[in-house]
Write a protein that holds these residues in place. Structure first.
Motif, short mmCIF file in Angstrom:
data_model
loop_
_atom_site.label_atom_id
_atom_site.label_comp_id
_atom_site.label_asym_id
_atom_site.label_seq_id
_atom_site.Cartn_x
_atom_site.Cartn_y
_atom_site.Cartn_z
N GLY A 241 0.79 -1.23 0.00
CA GLY A 241 0.00 0.00 0.00
C GLY A 241 0.82 1.27 0.00
N PHE A 242 2.15 1.17 0.00
CA PHE A 242 3.00 2.36 -0.03
C PHE A 242 2.83 3.09 -1.36
CE2 PHE A 242 5.85 0.27 3.21
CZ PHE A 242 5.68 1.25 4.17
N THR A 243 2.83 4.42 -1.30
CA THR A 243 2.93 5.21 -2.52
C THR A 243 4.40 5.39 -2.89
OG1 THR A 243 2.97 7.31 -1.30
CG2 THR A 243 0.81 6.44 -1.92
N LEU A 244 4.65 5.76 -4.14
CA LEU A 244 6.03 5.90 -4.58
C LEU A 244 6.75 7.00 -3.82
CD1 LEU A 244 5.46 5.54 -8.43
CD2 LEU A 244 6.13 3.77 -6.79
N ARG A 245 6.08 8.10 -3.60
CA ARG A 245 6.70 9.21 -2.86
C ARG A 245 6.92 8.86 -1.39
NH1 ARG A 245 3.85 11.76 -6.91
NH2 ARG A 245 4.92 13.49 -7.93
N GLU A 246 6.05 8.02 -0.83
CA GLU A 246 6.23 7.61 0.57
C GLU A 246 7.46 6.73 0.71
OE1 GLU A 246 3.53 5.78 4.23
OE2 GLU A 246 2.75 5.90 2.17
N ILE A 247 7.70 5.86 -0.27
CA ILE A 247 8.91 5.04 -0.24
C ILE A 247 10.14 5.93 -0.36
CG2 ILE A 247 10.21 3.27 -1.49
CD1 ILE A 247 7.58 1.96 -2.21
#
Length: 593
Positions: free
Chosen positions: A104-110
């Motif tokens: 469920g991670f977004t790319l920006r959150e990673i």
């Protein structure tokens, strides 16, 4: 003979199938540029065939011609030489591990987590490329189970703290551990304020010494509980009018304690009825008015024969009482008194909802509805719930009847009803508890916005002229009406009263309160009265406190009597002249010589 080691497939140049059959990212990247470097296909044609960017195809083919097969692997030789453009291997491994552990991670959150752990924030496009062509994930299992499966509360809260320290957002932590965002926020706040001590469970006892419920509040609730029909919501509304702000649940707990401690009774609640769509629900103010009559059979008012009658008009949208009166009769004149008062104050509604009672179907009432352009609506037979004023009568039974039944005079009963109407309009209504604007009292929801169709008193007088007449009481309390002298109230001498005539009923009214009522038999001309009798004098708050000097039984009052007809005007006699027409010795105009 052993079977084939590899699955046999037909030769094809379809890129969709080739991309699906490739097992390694390096193999897929080579198949992308193979027609370019092997057969000389232009990069534009290959880009159109594979839906890839032409720049990517050209750059990959050029790199392959320079470095060979090594250019297909990441990081490439160029990326190793340019450290500011390539990602470290641990960071690339972290990206694929994070995505494998929680999808469920977004790319920006990673990228934000990489910044917290490595001090470098890759762009979302770089993270996307690493997830597509990066190494295989080494972390294929969850580090922490869901919060409900962690037995120790301290370990559960410590998992939230550790994930947040790694850079996880509040939303990701709540979804990963299957808890609410509020729980994560409170856990992190306790960690900041108390450290390790904030990880253990704490008692839920309220340690706030400032309490809303004091002895004065409890005593006020006990006094109001003298009415056993009050529930917790109406108790909450009554206390709010007195300036005491406590919730309905708190009122219910205090009332339950008082029933146990003082033995206060409680009326059994009715069984809840299934919810149904209401056919006459209002959508805006003064769209629909509800009118009905209620009987009060238990009372202690002396001189009142039979039941008392409450006639009420209520706005269906705001649930506010527009006009209401307590009467000793349910005649049409009493209904028109209440309707006249509501229209004079708020204007005319678009629709009027009543049951099929004869008083509401009277010809004179229907004529008034049509003249005022009011669309009359009737509820279905045996479906009293369709008239919203029935719900108001249920509230009145719990609040207003208790005071009216204790009243021993007509003035006290009228005053108790007026107090109930005022308290009802100002107390919170259960139907408005979910309004977004914060208006919960019927009077606040109604506001000061009258109907768009307003009438002046002169116009209303003309509209009600066939039913309502205006006269002044003389010093004896009588009016003169169509050659009859009719008694109203001696204490209202020189005051203006209204005379309501319907069928064989004649009623005198002042300030929305009927004074007297008579049976009036009309003459054949339908204008004058042949007989007015059977008087009924109502108890009113306008009666003198001193009382009569002689009892009414000893000296009966003539309530209504016919006045003598006007005497015929005498015919004038012709005046005779005292001067003779001719004087002897005189000729016409000339004296005789």
């Amino acid at each position: 003979m052993p079977g084939a080691k590899r699955l046999a497939r037909d030769h094809t140049e379809e890129w969709v199938l080739i991309r699906e059959w490739c097992q390694w990212p390096e193999q897929r990247l080579y198949e992308l540029i193979r027609p370019v470097v092997l057969f000389g296909t232009t990069t534009r044609e290959r880009a159109d065939q594979t839906q890839a960017a032409e720049k990517t195809v050209r750059r990959t083919a050029d790199t392959f011609e320079e470095d060979g097969v090594l250019s297909l692997f990441r990081p490439s030789r160029a990326q190793q030489a340019e450290h500011h453009r390539s990602l470290p291997v641990p960071m690339r491994q972290l990206i694929v591990d994070l995505h494998a552990e929680y999808a469920g991670f977004t790319l920006r959150e990673i990228g934000e987590i990489c910044y917290i752990q490595f001090g470098r924030r890759p762009s979302h496009n770089t993270v996307k490329e690493v997830l597509a062509d990066g190494p295989a994930p080494q972390r294929v299992f969850r580090r922490y189970p869901v919060a409900a499966q962690i037995a120790e509360p301290a370990e559960r809260r410590l998992a939230m703290v550790r994930l947040h320290a790694e850079g996880w957002s509040i939303t990701s932590i709540s979804r990963y551990l299957d808890v609410t965002r509020k729980t994560v926020y409170s856990t992190l706040r306790r960690w900041v304020e108390e450290g390790v001590r904030g990880l253990d469970d704490k008692s839920h006892i309220n340690t706030n010494r400032v309490r809303k419920v004091d002895l004065r509040t409890r005593e006020t609730v006990r006094q109001l509980q003298s009415n056993p029909r009050l529930g917790e919501f109406r108790m909450h509304g009554a206390l709010k009018l007195l300036g005491i702000q406590i919730s309905p649940r708190t009122c219910g707990r205090i009332m339950a304690e008082h029933r146990t401690l003082y033995g206060i009774g409680k009326e059994l609640a009715e069984e809840p009825r299934p919810a149904r769509d209401h056919p006459f629900k209002g959508s805006h103010r003064h769209e629909r008015w509800c009118l009905d009559i209620r009987y009060i059979e238990k009372h202690q008012v002396p001189g009142a024969k039979g039941a008392l009658y409450v006639i009420t008009i209520m706005d269906a949208f705001s649930r506010a009482i527009l006009a209401s009166g307590l009467f000793q009769s349910q005649a049409l004149s009493c209904v028109l008194i209440v309707l006249y008062a509501a229209i004079r104050e708020f204007g005319c509604p678009q629709h009027l909802i009543t049951d099929n009672g004869g008083v509401f179907r009277a010809k004179q009432a229907l004529t008034i509805y049509e003249t005022l352009e009011i669309d009359k609506k009737w509820i279905e037979k045996r479906q009293s719930w369709e008239n919203l004023v029935e719900a108001h009568f249920s509230i009145m039974r719990r609040i207003g009847d208790f005071e009216i039944e204790r009243a021993v005079t007509w003035e006290g009963a009228k005053l108790a009803h007026e107090r109930f109407v005022q308290a009802y309009n100002e107390q919170p209504h259960y139907a408005h508890r979910k309004r977004q604007d914060g208006l919960v009292a019927p009077a606040d929801v109604l506001g000061h916005k009258p109907s768009l169709r307003r009438y002046t008193p002169e116009q209303l007088h003309r509209l009600f002229y066939a039913t309502r007449f205006v006269r002044f009481l003389d010093r004896g309390g009588y009016i003169r009406f169509r050659r009859w002298r009719i008694y109203g109230e001696e204490e209202l001498a020189r005051r203006q009263v209204a005379v309501w005539v319907y069928g064989t009923t004649l009623t005198l009214e002042y300030a929305n309160a009927p004074l007297t009522q008579y049976e009036a038999i009309r003459q054949p001309d339908k204008q004058h009265f042949r007989r007015i009798g059977d008087p009924r004098q109502f108890q009113t708050p306008f009666t003198s406190e001193q009382g009569q000097l002689w009892p009414a039984d000893e000296i009966p009052r003539r309530m209504a009597y016919r006045l003598p007809d006007y005497a015929r005007r005498k015919r004038r006699k012709e005046a005779t002249s005292l001067i003779p027409s001719e004087i002897p010795g005189f000729a016409s105009g000339v004296a005789s010589k």
